[in-house]
Design a protein around this motif. Structure first.
Motif, short mmCIF file in Angstrom:
data_model
loop_
_atom_site.label_atom_id
_atom_site.label_comp_id
_atom_site.label_asym_id
_atom_site.label_seq_id
_atom_site.Cartn_x
_atom_site.Cartn_y
_atom_site.Cartn_z
N CYS A 98 25.21 37.90 46.77
CA CYS A 98 26.13 38.47 47.75
C CYS A 98 27.57 38.03 47.48
CB CYS A 98 25.70 38.06 49.16
SG CYS A 98 26.69 38.79 50.48
N ILE A 99 27.74 36.74 47.20
CA ILE A 99 29.07 36.21 46.90
C ILE A 99 29.62 36.82 45.62
CG2 ILE A 99 30.38 34.13 46.31
CD1 ILE A 99 29.59 34.34 49.26
N ALA A 100 28.75 36.97 44.61
CA ALA A 100 29.17 37.58 43.34
C ALA A 100 29.59 39.03 43.56
CB ALA A 100 28.04 37.50 42.32
N GLN A 101 28.84 39.75 44.39
CA GLN A 101 29.18 41.14 44.66
C GLN A 101 30.53 41.24 45.37
OE1 GLN A 101 26.80 43.61 47.48
NE2 GLN A 101 26.47 44.93 45.71
N ILE A 102 30.77 40.36 46.33
CA ILE A 102 32.07 40.35 47.02
C ILE A 102 33.20 40.08 46.04
CG2 ILE A 102 33.49 39.05 48.67
CD1 ILE A 102 30.99 38.72 50.39
N PHE A 103 32.97 39.10 45.13
CA PHE A 103 34.03 38.76 44.16
C PHE A 103 34.37 39.96 43.29
CE2 PHE A 103 35.26 37.58 39.86
CZ PHE A 103 36.38 36.81 40.12
N PHE A 104 33.36 40.58 42.67
CA PHE A 104 33.64 41.67 41.73
C PHE A 104 34.09 42.93 42.46
CE2 PHE A 104 30.86 39.04 39.02
CZ PHE A 104 31.69 38.94 37.91
N PHE A 105 33.62 43.13 43.69
CA PHE A 105 34.05 44.28 44.48
C PHE A 105 35.55 44.20 44.76
CE2 PHE A 105 34.64 46.38 48.65
CZ PHE A 105 34.22 47.66 48.31
N ILE A 155 43.03 36.44 41.28
CA ILE A 155 43.57 35.53 42.30
C ILE A 155 43.17 36.00 43.70
CG2 ILE A 155 45.70 34.67 43.37
CD1 ILE A 155 46.97 34.79 40.57
N HIS A 156 43.29 37.30 43.94
CA HIS A 156 42.91 37.85 45.25
C HIS A 156 41.44 37.58 45.55
CE1 HIS A 156 42.33 40.74 48.52
NE2 HIS A 156 41.32 41.23 47.81
N SER A 157 40.57 37.85 44.58
CA SER A 157 39.13 37.71 44.80
C SER A 157 38.71 36.27 44.98
CB SER A 157 38.36 38.34 43.63
OG SER A 157 38.60 39.72 43.57
N ILE A 158 39.29 35.37 44.17
CA ILE A 158 38.96 33.95 44.30
C ILE A 158 39.34 33.45 45.69
CG2 ILE A 158 39.60 31.64 43.52
CD1 ILE A 158 39.66 32.71 40.69
#
Length: 307
Positions: A98-105, A155-158
């Motif tokens: 879920c966290i990975a999907q949020i990051f790449f999304f 930067i935004h995703s992190i």
């Protein structure tokens, strides 16, 4: 449950678009077709631009190729997972997934927004400073701008992910969506998330809204400048700006709706999510190619060469 990243929740249950066994096969077929069209359309633009020397060396098409790549990645982050869930009753995703999907999304989505902003800048230079266009928008500058958009997306995703990882999750673990996104995940945290929500709205919503306003102003200025050009150049510039403006509207309006308000769940949220995760990445190639004679001519040359 075992502890994961300081939380008792090890997986999330995605409620998806429908729980009906009769509706799910229809949705599966529909979204599979839309996803294949997205791959076909964006892949065709990427192949056309990279195969044609004239298009590859033109800043506008270089940026368009980057935009198509981001559209392809953006849709791939969510749609394949949604299709797999439509074929099963076990609609779960791990906490890490879920966290990975949020990051790449958010990485692909924010990178796309930055590229659209750069494309507006490119059109401004081309129309308002045509004599200096080749000097300002040289190949090195294009690569730097593209790299900067990717860096901004990272930067935004992190930032988004770090805010979520600091929250405790101890149940419930049901997400009323077909993919993991910040508004739904934050609501499941076992703590007061008011401050985090404000930070998220500032980081995603307000920035997106400001970018959208700036782009609307920019294209309004461009359209006013185009009125003073010759008929032939005027028609081409109008067509290009109209295409860009349609894509900007399709990308930004749903994002502003979702992220520029407090994280409350509304019935229309899923429909809006479908619009900007499935429909928009499929429509963008059509908008750019159908209104662009150079792209259509390049595609014909590639087709004639292949046969």
């Amino acid at each position: 449950m075992n502890q994961t990243n300081g939380t008792e929740v090890t997986e999330f249950v995605l409620l998806g678009l429908s729980s009906s066994s009769e509706v799910q096969p229809v949705l599966f077929f529909l979204f599979l077709v839309l996803y294949l069209l997205t791959i076909l359309g964006n892949g065709l633009i990427i192949i056309t631009v990279t195969s044609d020397h004239h298009l590859r060396s033109a800043p506008m098409y270089f940026l368009l190729c980057n935009l198509s790549f981001q559209d392809l990645c953006y849709s791939t982050v969510t749609v394949p997972n949604m299709l797999s869930h439509l074929g099963t009753q076990h609609k779960t995703i791990s906490f890490q997934g879920c966290i990975a999907q949020i990051f790449f999304f958010h990485f692909t989505g924010s990178t796309e927004i930055f590229i659209l902003t750069i494309m507006a800048y490119d059109r401004y230079i081309a129309i308002c400073r045509p004599l200096h266009y080749e000097v300002i928008m040289n190949q090195q500058a294009c690569w730097i701008l593209a790299g900067t958009s990717v860096l901004g997306g990272v930067i935004h995703s992190i930032t988004q992910v770090m805010l979520i990882l600091n929250l405790p999750f101890c149940g419930p673990n049901e997400l009323d969506n077909f993919y993991c996104d910040i508004p739904q995940v934050i609501k499941l945290a076992c703590t007061n998330t008011f401050v985090v929500e404000l930070l998220m709205v500032s980081n995603s919503g307000l920035v997106t809204l400001l970018c959208f306003i700036v782009l609307l102003i920019s294209y309004t200025v461009l359209l006013m400048r185009i009125r003073n050009q010759l008929a032939e150049g005027k028609s081409k510039a109008l067509s290009t700006c109209a295409s860009h403006l349609m894509v900007v509207t399709l990308v930004f309006v749903p994002c502003v709706y979702i992220y520029a308000r407090p994280f409350q769940i509304f019935p229309a949220d899923k429909l809006v999510s479908i619009l900007y995760t499935v429909i928009t990445p499929m429509l963008n190639p059509l908008i750019y190619t159908l209104r662009n004679a150079e792209m259509k001519n390049a595609m014909r040359r590639i087709w004639n060469y292949s046969i």
